[in-house]
Design an enzyme around this catalytic site. Structure first.
Site, mmCIF file in Angstrom:
data_model
loop_
_atom_site.group_PDB
_atom_site.id
_atom_site.type_symbol
_atom_site.label_atom_id
_atom_site.label_comp_id
_atom_site.label_asym_id
_atom_site.label_seq_id
_atom_site.Cartn_x
_atom_site.Cartn_y
_atom_site.Cartn_z
ATOM 1 N N ARG A 227 0.810 -1.202 -0.031
ATOM 2 C CA ARG A 227 0.227 0.029 0.091
ATOM 3 C C ARG A 227 0.933 0.975 -0.057
ATOM 4 N NH1 ARG A 227 -3.593 -2.960 -1.442
ATOM 5 N NH2 ARG A 227 -5.531 -3.097 -0.855
ATOM 6 N N GLU A 256 -3.502 7.668 -5.279
ATOM 7 C CA GLU A 256 -3.793 7.112 -6.698
ATOM 8 C C GLU A 256 -4.522 7.812 -7.564
ATOM 9 O OE1 GLU A 256 -4.116 2.817 -6.137
ATOM 10 O OE2 GLU A 256 -2.275 2.608 -4.914
ATOM 11 N N HIS A 282 -0.822 0.433 -9.683
ATOM 12 C CA HIS A 282 -1.693 -0.672 -8.526
ATOM 13 C C HIS A 282 -2.044 -1.927 -9.737
ATOM 14 C CE1 HIS A 282 -4.085 -0.794 -4.713
ATOM 15 N NE2 HIS A 282 -3.375 -2.232 -5.218
#
Length: 324
Positions: A227, A256, A282
């Site tokens: 993360r 993000e 991601h």
């Protein structure tokens, strides 16, 4: 007929199976609807991207389950869901192999300067300065795993197959569980590569910052597929610029969908221009195979709850709730 809301794109095979359970409404694509439009009718949420807050859950009186497409569940208020009688589930282990392979994709990309070499070639420069493209071998290097759970334990044998020594640290285990386990300080001091495999919790926020980076070997490589919040991005950027870190490969960011010109929020340097940084959006757990496995695991959870059964992988324990 139950109403199932899918927040983000999932594999078409899974979507087809899901349509047999009830009416499916999508939060993406040309026919996208917002959650607010269906919150009063929704029975199940297939949660991939986006967030479900306590307020959103409370506004959904028919909601029975929020099935996470993935292992992490920091994008849903699972405690509030439990109080409101809503199951929250995840899909542990289903994208494990994809993440493990992505760790080494990033590591090899950094250690062999793949991006720099590719960019030069695409710009019609055929190794004008061959020495600048000199990489390092993994054999004989030490990989330090911060987090030795399911994914970390599967990264280890791949690293060993490359001829790497493995060290790991995890508060859930001690050296009686595995002799490779050491303290964080010992790992940082000895690892040539540090790879993070921890959830984002208050205790892991900015787990790797300037203090920890200073304890690392000069020229060490940092890999983060867990993360974004577990590393201090400004500290990492500074270390990449100074050369303290030899490289970094990250698949996750604090913010993000952020400005990719400067993916790390560093105001002193155009970080995206650094040749020793690789950023992917991601996608570590995203392969065709894993999308089917993860999707079907979330599908199974929804199917079970809609039938009145308990799901296989709950992350909360909801209070009983009656549905009309």
């Amino acid at each position: 007929m139950p109403l199932i809301y899918v927040t983000s794109p999932i594999h078409e095979d899974v979507l087809h199976e899901l349509s047999a359970l009830g009416e499916v409404r999508l939060g993406y694509g040309s026919n996208a609807v917002s959650y607010q439009e269906i919150q009063n009718q929704v029975d199940a949420v297939f949660l991939r991207g986006g967030h479900l807050t306590a307020e959103m859950i409370a506004a959904s009186p028919k909601l029975r389950i929020i099935a996470r497409h993935g292992a992490g569940y920091d994008n849903v208020d699972y405690k509030a869901a439990a109080e409101l009688g809503v199951w929250v589930t995840n899909t542990p282990g289903e994208n494990r192999r994809s993440v493990v392979e992505h760790v080494f994709a990033l590591l090899l990309g950094i250690s062999r300067k793949i991006q720099l070499a590719s960019d030069q070639t695409r710009n019609s420069v055929w190794a004008a300065d061959r020495l600048s493209l000199t990489g390092i071998e993994l054999e004989g290097r030490t990989l330090g795993l911060i987090g030795f759970g399911d994914i970390g334990q599967h990264v280890a044998p791949v690293a060993e197959a490359f001829g790497m020594k493995v060290l790991a640290t995890d508060p859930a285990y001690d050296s009686s569980f595995d002799k490779r386990l050491v303290s964080l300080d010992t790992l940082l001091a000895n690892a040539d590569v540090v790879s993070l495999h921890v959830p984002l919790l208050p205790g892991t926020q900015n787990l790797i910052g300037s203090t920890e980076i200073e304890k690392m070997k000069n020229g060490a490589i940092l890999i983060n597929t867990s993360r974004g919040g577990v590393i201090d991005e400004s500290a990492v950027a500074d270390a990449l610029i100074s050369g303290k870190l030899g490289g970094a490969g990250v698949d996750v960011l604090n913010a993000e969908n952020t400005d990719m010109i400067t993916p790390f929020k560093c105001n002193t340097f155009p970080v995206a221009d650094l040749p020793n940084l690789i950023v992917t959006p991601h996608v570590a757990g995203q392969t065709n195979e894993s999308l089917i496995r993860v999707g079907m695991s979330a599908f199974d959870a929804i199917a079970a709850v809609l039938k009145g059964d308990a799901p296989k992988h709950p992350v909360n324990s909801p209070t009983p709730k009656s549905f009309a």
